[in-house]
Design an enzyme around this catalytic site. Sequence first.
Site, mmCIF file in Angstrom:
data_model
loop_
_atom_site.group_PDB
_atom_site.id
_atom_site.type_symbol
_atom_site.label_atom_id
_atom_site.label_comp_id
_atom_site.label_asym_id
_atom_site.label_seq_id
_atom_site.Cartn_x
_atom_site.Cartn_y
_atom_site.Cartn_z
ATOM 1 N N GLU A 172 -16.314 24.919 -6.611
ATOM 2 C CA GLU A 172 -17.068 24.408 -7.763
ATOM 3 C C GLU A 172 -17.777 25.545 -8.500
ATOM 4 O O GLU A 172 -18.329 25.347 -9.576
ATOM 5 C CB GLU A 172 -18.082 23.331 -7.323
ATOM 6 C CG GLU A 172 -19.134 23.780 -6.322
ATOM 7 C CD GLU A 172 -18.676 23.726 -4.857
ATOM 8 O OE1 GLU A 172 -17.476 23.978 -4.594
ATOM 9 O OE2 GLU A 172 -19.519 23.454 -3.988
ATOM 10 N N PHE A 188 -14.823 30.505 -3.407
ATOM 11 C CA PHE A 188 -15.123 31.040 -4.732
ATOM 12 C C PHE A 188 -14.565 32.441 -4.946
ATOM 13 O O PHE A 188 -14.386 32.874 -6.081
ATOM 14 C CB PHE A 188 -16.653 31.064 -4.958
ATOM 15 C CG PHE A 188 -17.354 32.197 -4.244
ATOM 16 C CD1 PHE A 188 -17.363 33.480 -4.785
ATOM 17 C CD2 PHE A 188 -17.976 32.016 -3.014
ATOM 18 C CE1 PHE A 188 -17.984 34.544 -4.126
ATOM 19 C CE2 PHE A 188 -18.597 33.069 -2.350
ATOM 20 C CZ PHE A 188 -18.596 34.336 -2.904
ATOM 21 N N GLU A 238 -21.546 37.466 9.218
ATOM 22 C CA GLU A 238 -20.876 37.863 7.968
ATOM 23 C C GLU A 238 -21.912 37.878 6.849
ATOM 24 O O GLU A 238 -22.603 36.887 6.638
ATOM 25 C CB GLU A 238 -19.770 36.853 7.626
ATOM 26 C CG GLU A 238 -19.063 37.188 6.336
ATOM 27 C CD GLU A 238 -17.983 36.169 5.963
ATOM 28 O OE1 GLU A 238 -18.245 34.964 6.049
ATOM 29 O OE2 GLU A 238 -16.892 36.610 5.576
ATOM 30 N N CYS A 297 -12.748 38.521 2.014
ATOM 31 C CA CYS A 297 -12.677 38.250 3.457
ATOM 32 C C CYS A 297 -12.061 39.425 4.194
ATOM 33 O O CYS A 297 -12.126 39.505 5.405
ATOM 34 C CB CYS A 297 -11.879 36.998 3.712
ATOM 35 S SG CYS A 297 -10.182 37.202 3.231
ATOM 36 N N SER A 313 -15.766 29.567 4.548
ATOM 37 C CA SER A 313 -16.622 30.091 5.624
ATOM 38 C C SER A 313 -16.285 29.421 6.959
ATOM 39 O O SER A 313 -15.749 28.302 6.989
ATOM 40 C CB SER A 313 -18.085 29.839 5.260
ATOM 41 O OG SER A 313 -18.296 28.459 5.102
ATOM 42 N N LYS A 340 -8.469 21.389 -4.383
ATOM 43 C CA LYS A 340 -9.928 21.239 -4.604
ATOM 44 C C LYS A 340 -10.476 22.665 -4.658
ATOM 45 O O LYS A 340 -10.744 23.287 -3.645
ATOM 46 C CB LYS A 340 -10.534 20.456 -3.442
ATOM 47 C CG LYS A 340 -11.844 19.723 -3.743
ATOM 48 C CD LYS A 340 -12.947 20.559 -4.341
ATOM 49 C CE LYS A 340 -13.757 21.309 -3.318
ATOM 50 N NZ LYS A 340 -14.757 22.220 -3.926
#
Length: 495
Positions: free
Chosen positions: A175, A148, A381, A280, A225, A172
Site C-alpha cells: 500500500e 514496498f 533486521e 533484502c 518481513s 496485492k
Amino acid sequence: MKKIKNFISGKVDAVSLNYIEVDDPSKGEVIAEVVNSNDKDFEKLIESSKKGFKIWNEFTPLKRSRIISKFKNNIENNIDNLAKLVSLEHGKTIEDAKGSVIRGLEVVEFACGIPHLLKGDFSQNVGTNIDSWSIRQPLGISAGITPFNFPAMVPMWMFPISIACGNSFILKPSEKDPSCPLLLAELFTEAGLPDGVFNILNGDKTAVDMILNSDDVSSISFVGSTPVAKYIYKTAANKGKRVQALGGAKNHLIVMPDANIDQAVDGIVGAGYGSAGERCMAVSVAVAVGDIADDLVQKIHDKGTTLKVAPWTDNTSEMGPVISKQHKEKIENYISSGISDGAKLILDGRNLKIQGYENGYFVGPTLFDEVTPEMTIYKEEIFGPVISVVRVKNYEEALKLVNDHTYGNGTSIYTSDGEVSRNFTTNCKIGMVGVNVPIPVPMAYHSFGGWKQSLFGDHAMHGEEGVRFYTKLKTVTSRWPKSIQSGPEFVMPRN
Ligand code: NAD
C-alpha cells in the site's frame, strides 16, 4: 488528490470508499490515496479471476507465450515511466529503479519460454505395452502479496510465471507504492491478456486476509518481513493452500585478509547503502577477518562520507530517502540502541537535512565498528543504511557467525583463496551465496530464495522452482485395450 484503485477485468475499479495515504518519501508529503478494498471489491475480483482462469486455461502455452512476449515489448517501451513511478513513491534513485524494472523484465523473458518449460517426461514401455508420462497443470487462481521495496521487480518474480503456466493471478501490492503494479497490469492487458487473468487488489491486512481465507485461491506467494511471512505461511497452509513466504534478512559479507580490500569496500558500500539499505539482499554486516579490520573500517568510512544523498530527481543522487517517517524513526532508534549497547559509531546518519527537502525521510550512511552478536543491531533486521562491522580472528569464526544467525537469505565472501571460497559455498547455511560478488541475486532462470527465517515453504521464486510452484504434477499410465488380456492381478505389477 490522485486516487489509486484496483485493477479488475482489465479496468480500474473500486467499491470501497476507504483510502490509505501514499507518500512521496523525498518530500515527506502525501501525493495520492490508494483504496483499502472491502469484501464487495474482493467478491467482484474473485468472480473475474474465475472467469479469467477458465478462458486462459484453454490457451495453448505457445499462444500464452506470444502475449507475454508482447507484454515484454510494452515494458521495454515504458521502462522510464515504470521507473519514475517506483522512484516517486519509493524514493530510490532513478537508475536503481530502472535496474529493478529490468530485473523483473528478465523474469518476463524467462516466462516467454513456457512451452519448453512445460514439456513433460515420457517413458515408453514402463510395463509391456504400457506408457507413462508426466504433465504439469495450472493450479487455478494464484495470489501474490508483495513488499514496498521492489514494487515492480518482486511482483514480476511471481505473476509472469504463474500466468505463463495457465493460472489467473491476484496481486496485492504494498500500500506504500502501488502505482507501478497498476501500470504493469495495464501494459499486460494492452498486450492481449484476457480480462480477469491478472487482477490487482489494493489495501492492507484486510485485503490480505480476504485472499488468505478464500477457498477459491489455490496458492499464495509472499515476500515481506519475517513476522508477516510466518503468519501468511501458517494461515495459508492451514487453509490447504500451496505457499511460499519469503521473509527478512541480515546478510553478512566476509572480508578475508587476502581479499582485494578496495573491491570489498566497494561491495560493502554499494550493497549496504544502495537503495538506502532497503533491499533484502543488502549487506548489513561486514565481517572483518584478522588484521584487515582497521583498514576496512577506515575505507568504508571514507566512501560513506562522500556518498551523495539526494532525492531521485537529482541525477547525481546515489542514495534516496527511506520509505516513511515511521521507518526513519525505527532506523534512528536502532542507531541509538547500537550506541547504548556499546558499539562504536563511526558514521552517524541521523539528523540529515537535505536543502529544499527538509521534511523528506532521509537517513545518511551509518557505520558501526566493534559490533558483537549480543547487540540488537546485530540480531535484528534494520532495513536502512546502517553497516555493522564485526571483528573476528579467523575464517572459522566468520563462518560460525553466518551459520548461527537466524536469517539465511544472502551472504558473500571476499577472498583470493579458492579453497576457502569452496569451503564457504559448501558449508554456509544460506540460500544465495556470492564469491567476490556483493549482492548474489540469482538471474531469472535460476531461483531466488533464502534459508532459515528468510523463507517458509518449499519453493524459491522464479526459474524452474517457479514453474514447479505454479503447477500441479500429474502422471498418466496408459495401455490400449488390444494388448494381451491376462485376467485380474492381485499382486503389485512387476517388470
Ligand atoms: P511487510 O511484511 O510489512 O509487508 C509486506 C506485505 O504484507 C505488504 O503487502 C503488506 O500490506 C502486507 N502486510 C503487512 N502487515 C501485514 C499483516 N499483519 N498481515 C497481513 N499482511 C500484512 O514488509 P515491507 O515493510 O513492505 O517490506 C520490507 C520487508 O520485506 C523486509 O523485511 C525485507 O527483508 C523483506 N523482503 C524480503 C525479500 C526476500 O526475497 N526475502 C525481498 C524483498 C523484501
